[in-house]
Design a protein around this motif. Structure first.
Motif, short mmCIF file in Angstrom:
data_model
loop_
_atom_site.label_atom_id
_atom_site.label_comp_id
_atom_site.label_asym_id
_atom_site.label_seq_id
_atom_site.Cartn_x
_atom_site.Cartn_y
_atom_site.Cartn_z
N SER A 68 0.82 -1.22 0.00
CA SER A 68 0.00 0.00 0.00
C SER A 68 0.85 1.27 0.00
N TYR A 69 2.14 1.15 0.35
CA TYR A 69 3.03 2.31 0.36
C TYR A 69 4.12 2.22 -0.72
N THR A 70 3.96 1.29 -1.66
CA THR A 70 4.95 1.12 -2.72
C THR A 70 4.54 1.92 -3.95
N THR A 71 5.40 2.83 -4.37
CA THR A 71 5.10 3.68 -5.53
C THR A 71 6.34 3.81 -6.43
N VAL A 72 6.08 4.21 -7.65
CA VAL A 72 7.16 4.54 -8.59
C VAL A 72 6.93 5.99 -9.00
N THR B 208 -3.17 -1.63 6.06
CA THR B 208 -4.37 -2.34 5.64
C THR B 208 -4.60 -3.51 6.59
N ALA B 209 -5.78 -4.10 6.54
CA ALA B 209 -6.09 -5.23 7.41
C ALA B 209 -5.12 -6.38 7.17
N ASP B 210 -4.79 -6.64 5.91
CA ASP B 210 -3.86 -7.72 5.58
C ASP B 210 -2.47 -7.42 6.12
N GLU B 211 -2.04 -6.17 6.01
CA GLU B 211 -0.71 -5.78 6.50
C GLU B 211 -0.64 -5.87 8.02
N LYS B 212 -1.73 -5.48 8.71
CA LYS B 212 -1.76 -5.60 10.16
C LYS B 212 -1.64 -7.06 10.60
N ALA B 213 -2.38 -7.92 9.91
CA ALA B 213 -2.34 -9.35 10.25
C ALA B 213 -0.95 -9.93 9.99
N ALA B 214 -0.34 -9.52 8.88
CA ALA B 214 0.99 -10.01 8.54
C ALA B 214 2.03 -9.53 9.55
N LEU B 215 1.89 -8.28 10.01
CA LEU B 215 2.84 -7.75 10.98
C LEU B 215 2.70 -8.46 12.33
N ALA B 216 1.47 -8.76 12.72
CA ALA B 216 1.24 -9.49 13.97
C ALA B 216 1.85 -10.90 13.89
N LYS B 217 1.72 -11.53 12.73
CA LYS B 217 2.32 -12.85 12.51
C LYS B 217 3.83 -12.77 12.58
N SER B 218 4.39 -11.71 12.00
CA SER B 218 5.84 -11.52 12.02
C SER B 218 6.34 -11.31 13.44
N ALA B 219 5.58 -10.53 14.23
CA ALA B 219 5.96 -10.29 15.61
C ALA B 219 5.99 -11.59 16.41
#
Length: 309
Positions: free
Chosen positions: A185-189, A286-297
């Protein structure tokens, strides 16, 4: 320029980092410390002899002890065994925890006001070991992971799109390992969202390659691991601190409630300046990014529970 920067570990990552620090003249003296007799001395002398050609005046010295490191402004810890093919970062846990603990205790005695940048793996857990061993405040113990992971992500995107890496803005958060979280969501060119320029399947493949970026290099090398990009990542952080650049970079930082996590080192955006971490930037995910970060933690917490300090 500061007075002294120490790099602990004169292997590929440490020696390359020391050379880059010297060439950028970030310190008057760059000290390389390693337990292997003669290795830091020889490499330091070799690097210093490159100074007349490369045009830098930072003096590089090598040593097997910490007397020469006294009152270092910044200490970069790269010491530890490297990954071998088939070995995960967590396989390194017990051996490297002991190494980083002893290094931290030495830093506490000789450079009590230093800012510590940890590169040793498994990165996020080693940051915690270093923080416990030194007793330093959270602002002065920082892990180099997100800078490297983001660089890999940007490099893969640039290759896929055949564009300059300079025009790709991106950030990778989370633990330094298979659960890292590239923020799509924060990746741009040049400000254009990546999702407008690349199909989902291609982007997903790049995200997966980023997560396995270190393992891919280990597989190629067979007897070593990455060091050019990791050393560049560490030196970018050193430069931001020395020159008080206020850079916003993804680094492993001690969290006390940010991103819903507490009592853990995790890759998040921070502002780096002369005093170390000046601020942790809490961005919306995003909801997916929050879930992924919690999994990473959670993936970082599990090995923490078996480390004996």
């Amino acid at each position: 320029m500061v007075n002294k920067i120490t790099v602990v570990g004169a292997g590929n990552v440490g020696a390359t980092a020391a050379q880059r620090i010297a060439e950028k003249e970030l310190a008057r003296t760059v000290v390389m410390v390693d337990v292997a007799e003669g290795i830091p001395q020889g490499k330091g002398l070799d690097q210093w002899q490159s100074a007349p050609i490369e045009g830098f005046d930072s003096r590089v010295i090598g040593t097997n002890g910490y007397d020469e490191t006294v009152d270092s402004d910044i200490v970069v810890i790269t010491a530890g065994i490297a990954r071998k093919p088939g070995m995960s970062r967590d396989d390194l846990l017990n051996t490297n925890a002991g190494i980083v603990k002893s290094v931290g205790e030495a830093i506490k005695k000789t450079s009590p006001n230093a800012i510590v940048i940890v590169v040793s793996n498994p990165l996020d857990v080693m940051c915690w070991v270093a923080k416990e061993a030194t007793g330093f405040p959270k602002e002065r113990v920082i892990g180099m992971a997100g800078v490297l992971d983001t660089a890999r992500y940007r490099a893969f995107l640039a290759t896929a799109m055949d564009v300059s890496v300079r025009d790709i803005q991106a950030m990778v958060l989370g633990g330094h390992g298979d659960t890292m979280v590239p923020l799509i969501s924060y990746t741009t060119v040049s400000g254009i969202p990546i999702t407008q320029l690349m199909d989902k399947a291609t982007l997903d493949a790049i995200v997966d390659r980023t997560r396995n970026g270190g393992a891919e290099i280990v597989k190629h090398l067979k007897t070593g691991s990455a060091y050019y990009a990791p050393s560049s990542g560490a030196v970018q952080m050193v430069e931001a601190i020395v020159n008080d650049q206020k850079r916003i970079l993804p680094c492993s930082a001690w969290l006390e409630g940010e991103y819903g996590e507490k009592g853990i080192f995790l890759g998040v955006p921070v502002k780096l300046g002369r005093k170390g971490i000046e601020k942790i930037i809490d961005v919306s995910l995003t909801a997916d990014e929050k879930a992924a970060l919690a999994k990473s933690a959670q993936a970082v917490r599990e090995p923490m529970s078996v480390v004996k300090l």
